[in-house]
Structure formats: structure tokens, C-alpha cells
Design an enzyme around this catalytic site. Structure first.
Site, PDB file in Angstrom:
ATOM      1  N   SER A 244       0.331  -1.356   0.399  1.00 27.67           N
ATOM      2  CA  SER A 244      -0.079   0.133  -0.045  1.00 27.67           C
ATOM      3  C   SER A 244       0.788   1.526  -0.123  1.00 27.67           C
ATOM      4  O   SER A 244       1.794   1.914  -1.277  1.00 27.67           O
ATOM      5  CB  SER A 244      -0.807   0.147   0.940  1.00 27.67           C
ATOM      6  OG  SER A 244      -2.000   0.614   0.666  1.00 27.67           O
ATOM      7  N   LYS A 248       4.477   2.075  -2.449  1.00 31.34           N
ATOM      8  CA  LYS A 248       4.794   2.978  -3.534  1.00 31.34           C
ATOM      9  C   LYS A 248       6.009   3.615  -2.373  1.00 31.34           C
ATOM     10  O   LYS A 248       7.102   4.027  -3.472  1.00 31.34           O
ATOM     11  CB  LYS A 248       3.866   4.579  -2.563  1.00 31.34           C
ATOM     12  CG  LYS A 248       2.443   4.244  -2.825  1.00 31.34           C
ATOM     13  CD  LYS A 248       1.897   5.417  -2.861  1.00 31.34           C
ATOM     14  CE  LYS A 248       0.015   5.576  -1.786  1.00 31.34           C
ATOM     15  NZ  LYS A 248      -0.425   4.703  -2.828  1.00 31.34           N
ATOM     16  N   HIS A 390      -7.478  -5.549  -0.501  1.00 27.30           N
ATOM     17  CA  HIS A 390      -6.451  -5.284  -0.650  1.00 27.30           C
ATOM     18  C   HIS A 390      -5.368  -5.548   1.215  1.00 27.30           C
ATOM     19  O   HIS A 390      -5.899  -5.111   2.053  1.00 27.30           O
ATOM     20  CB  HIS A 390      -7.171  -3.259   0.012  1.00 27.30           C
ATOM     21  CG  HIS A 390      -5.564  -3.007   0.436  1.00 27.30           C
ATOM     22  ND1 HIS A 390      -4.687  -2.442  -0.933  1.00 27.30           N
ATOM     23  CD2 HIS A 390      -5.397  -1.879   1.175  1.00 27.30           C
ATOM     24  CE1 HIS A 390      -3.878  -0.846  -0.396  1.00 27.30           C
ATOM     25  NE2 HIS A 390      -3.870  -1.177   0.429  1.00 27.30           N
TER      26      HIS A 390
HETATM   27  C1  GCU Z   1      -4.982   4.573   0.826  1.00 28.29           C
HETATM   28  C2  GCU Z   1      -5.152   6.064  -0.087  1.00 28.29           C
HETATM   29  C3  GCU Z   1      -3.588   4.764  -0.725  1.00 28.29           C
HETATM   30  C4  GCU Z   1      -2.895   3.934   0.443  1.00 28.29           C
HETATM   31  C5  GCU Z   1      -3.682   3.780   1.483  1.00 28.29           C
HETATM   32  C6  GCU Z   1      -2.683   2.211   2.142  1.00 28.29           C
HETATM   33  O1  GCU Z   1      -6.723   3.934   0.213  1.00 28.29           O
HETATM   34  O2  GCU Z   1      -5.986   6.278  -0.429  1.00 28.29           O
HETATM   35  O3  GCU Z   1      -3.688   5.726  -1.743  1.00 28.29           O
HETATM   36  O4  GCU Z   1      -2.496   2.924  -0.386  1.00 28.29           O
HETATM   37  O5  GCU Z   1      -4.501   4.058   2.299  1.00 28.29           O
HETATM   38  O6  GCU Z   1      -2.084   2.736   2.455  1.00 28.29           O
HETATM   39  O7  GCU Z   1      -3.444   1.539   2.569  1.00 28.29           O
END
Ligand code: GCU
Length: 410
Positions: A244, A248, A390
Site C-alpha cells: 500500500s 509506493k 487490499h
Molecule cells: C488509502 C490511500 C492509498 C494507500 C492506502 C494504504 O487507501 O488512498 O493511496 O495506498 O490508503 O496505504 O493503505
């Protein structure tokens, strides 16, 4: 055709995605065509700098002094298959400021395992103690209400870390809480490692050319520095991983630090593997503008806040970030029910990085269409679309371990 606006309504209709053209990865920052690895490498620093300026922010320097102290060691952890060690990393400056992080390390102790071992390096949400229910794990992370609320109870995330499988496959695992480097909140600046490098008045307003993601990625490099001193670890065989927002971060860490031989990117979505230009699910605009204090404000640079409205005008897109990892291995994973992270887009970025990987003679993905769920594809560049939500689970790890085995074979 879909138009971005506030209040935010995400687009999940392929037919509504406005058409876009990705920048040519074989075009140098100055516009000249790239035809060889030498030309690519000559251009690499300028491309990296563009990503720093526009999205992730500048790289912190090294602290004046770093010390490592073993706080705790257990020889028969993970049902007797691992040595568990907890090491304090202390970063200090000649001006007297210092900051600490605690790294949790599991090293396979199996008699047949070869030593030194390769290592997966990553950050966790919450704290180190959530990845296993071993009561001897020191509680790390932050507790304040201003920080995003995740379940921080010990062992809350064991499903994300199949420790026994790591040990059976002879991989070490090193983790730190991301809060140890930059607490994940707008208010995190002052409690982060940044005060070591900035004077007090440089915090108000907060530095525009820095971001939490770049600090987290820097932290991953500092963990690797420490791993280089651990005798049972072969730090020349290190992978970086993240899920998540930390996916990144793993991508950015892999671009910044070429010591990572494999980059494992999980459900990283917008600002990660998903293309900036593709308006599907979460977008940069949504991330930066949706809320007054949304995470775009500190995960990315302030430039990103200004530029997010027109991603098609940016000189870069995320397939070029993946290309910055070449010729090292990269494994991108998505999940079918995580449309917010744009699985199709995540595959698209990976599929559009190959011209650079091909320069190095690496095996590249050849199908423009993503594979079916539960059918992992690729070797040097691999992709897996998991069935489900997710998350990062055992089946993700099996693919990452296979990708690491492949990368280590050379
Ligand atoms: C949110 C956010 C995402 C991120 C995610 C996470 O959903 O919008 O960009 O990747 O959190 O880190 O759990």
C-alpha cells in the site's frame, strides 16, 4: 468522459477513462533518444531528480554518527526455526540531536540453511509487535490519537508475515515501524527524523521539497546499512518490500538505493505502480486535494499538490519509476477487489517499463493484457493479481520468494 472534481467520486468505468499517452521511457530528460544501457545510465540521475522534484522529495543525507545496539536476542524463535534479534539504530548529529529506530530481525537457524542468508527488508504499519505474537517483541510505533488508527495490538498482523515460510526457504526478514522514521500524519514532521537535518524554523511552514515517502525510503536504506554489519546476513542479497503506501515507498526506495536487488510492490496504487495519467480509482488529485489534511499533503512534495490537477502535463509517469529499478528485479502485485489501487493500471506501468529492461537483456512481459487472477507471470519483471482484498498474504509472499530465488540465480 470522466472529469475529476471535489467532492470526490472515483471512476471505476474503463469506458470513462480519458485517453492518455505515456511518456516514452527511452527518451532522455533532454529529449534525446536512448539506445544503449550506457545512454540510459547517463540519463538515470536526471530522471531520478525529476521524480524527487515532482513527487517524492529530496533525499536526506547521512547522519553524522550511527550506532547499532542489540537490545534483545532469542535463539529459538518461530517454533525453533529462527534467531530473533532486535537492534536499536541510533542516528545522531554533532549538534546533539538524535533519533532512534528499532529493527526486528528473524534469521533462519535451520541446520541445512546456507549462511549468510538473503534478506527481505521492509517497513510495517503500526509497530514491529503486530507481525508476530511473540511476547518478547518490543512494542514500537506511535500511540497518539493524531496518528491514523490501525489495530496496534500485538500479533494483529500475523497473517501478513508467514514467518515459518521465510525460515523454511532460508530468507531472513528485517522490519521497522514506519512511524520510527516519520509518524504517519500531517503532524508527523516534527516527530520524524527530519529535525536532525533541519533547523526549527525550517519546519514552519513545512519543507515543500520533502515528503514522508522519501523519509521512509531513506529509513529502508539505513536498515540495509545496519544489515551489512550482521554476520549471518548477506546484505548484497537484499530485497525491499512494501504494501500500500509502503508499496509506493518500496518502489521509491528501490529507485533511490541500487543495493536492493529485488523490489516487491504490493497493492501500491496511486503514487505507486498505477499510472498518474490514468484516471481510474484513486488519483493524485484525489489524494492531494480531497481533504484539507489528506495524506497527499505530506506523503508527497508540495509540488505534487500543485501539479496533481493535470497529470498529463507531468514529464514523468510511474512506468519510468519502475524503469529506474532496471536491471534489478521487480515484482508488482495487485488484488482483484482493490480497484481503488487500479490493478489494471499497476500492470500497465510494469508492462511499459520493458524497453529499459530489454536494453539489459532481461526477460520482459510481452502481453499488454494483464493475466487472469491467481496466474503469476514473469521472472525478472513479475506480476501477480491475487483474488481478494487490499492486503498482503501468504500467496503474495510465495510469489515474492520465487522472484527472489530467480533474482539470486542471476
Ligand atoms: C488509502 C490511500 C492509498 C494507500 C492506502 C494504504 O487507501 O488512498 O493511496 O495506498 O490508503 O496505504 O493503505
Amino acid at each position: 468522459m470522466y472529469v475529476q472534481q471535489i467532492p470526490w467520486v472515483a471512476n471505476y468505468d474503463e469506458n470513462e477513462v480519458p485517453p492518455f499517452v505515456l511518456p516514452d521511457p527511452l527518451k532522455a530528460v533532454d529529449g534525446t533518444p536512448i539506445t544503449s544501457t550506457a545512454e540510459w545510465e547517463a540519463n538515470r540521475a536526471a530522471l531520478l531528480e525529476q521524480f524527487r522534484k515532482i513527487m517524492y522529495g529530496r533525499r536526506l543525507p547521512l547522519p553524522d554518527k550511527v550506532t547499532y545496539k542489540v537490545l534483545h536476542e532469542k535463539k529459538n524463535a518461530v517454533d525453533g526455526t529462527a534467531v530473533m534479534r532486535q537492534i536499536e539504530l541510533e542516528f545522531s548529529m554533532n549538534n546533539g540531536r538524535s533519533h532512534k529506530a528499532v529493527m526486528l530481525l528473524f534469521i533462519p537457524s535451520g541446520a541445512n540453511g546456507e549462511k549468510p542468508v538473503p534478506v527481505f527488508t521492509g517497513l510495517t504499519f503500526h509497530g514491529n509487535h503486530v507481525i508476530s505474537d511473540d511476547p518478547d517483541i518490543i512494542v514500537t510505533g506511535v500511540t497518539g490519537e493524531e496518528f491514523r488508527s490501525f489495530d496496534r495490538t500485538p500479533g494483529a498482523q500475523t497473517r501478513r508475515f508467514p514467518l515459518k515460510e521465510f525460515m523454511e526457504r532460508n530468507f531472513a526478514l528485517a522490519i521497522c515501524s514506519y512511524h520510527d522514521f516519520f509518524p504517519d500524519a500531517c503532524a508527523g514532521w516534527k516527530k520524524s527524523i527530519l529535525p536532525l537535518f533541519l533547523s526549527d524554523d525550517e519546519f514552519d511552514p513545512r519543507p515543500e521539497d520533502m515528503s514522508a515517502i522519501s523519509v521512509w525510503a531513506w529509513g529502508l536504506s539505513r536498515m540495509l546499512d545496519c544489515l551489512e554489519t550482521v554476520p549471518e546476513i548477506d546484505a548484497s542479497k537484499a530485497a525491499v518490500f512494501g504494501h500500500s503506501r509502503l508499496g509506493k515507498t518500496a518502489l521509491w526506495a528501490g529507485a533511490e538505493d541500487t543495493r536492493f536487488k529485488l523490489v516487491c510492490v504490493n497493492d501500491s496504487g496511486c503514487g505507486g505502480a498505477a499510472p498518474n495519467r490514468r484516471l481510474y480509482g484513486e488519483t493524485l488529485f484525489c489524494m492531494c486535494r480531497q481533504k484539507e489534511d489528506g495524506f497527499g499533503h505530506y506523503w508527497f512534495t508540495h509540488t505534487m499538490y500543485k501539479d496533481c490537477e493535470a497529470p498529463e502535463k507531468l514529464p514523468i509517469d510511474q512506468h519510468q519509476l519502475i524503469a529506474l529499478i532496471a536491471p534489478r528485479a521487480v515484482a508488482v502485485h495487485s488484488a482483484t477487489e482493490d480497484q481503488w489501487a487500479d490493478p489494471r493500471g499497476e500492470y500497465m506501468s510494469l508492462y511499459n517499463a520493458p524497453p529499459v529492461y530489454a536494453l539489459y537483456g532481461k526477460e520482459v512481459l510481452t502481453s499488454a493484457e494483464p493475466p487472469a487472477p491467481e496466474v503469476p507471470v514473469g521472472t525478472d519483471m513479475s506480476y501477480y493479481l491475487r483474488e481478494g482484498k487490499h492486503d498482503m498474504v501468504v500467496s503474495d509472499w510465495r510469489c515474492y520468494m520465487d522472484a527472489f530465488d530467480h533474482a539470486l540465480k542471476g
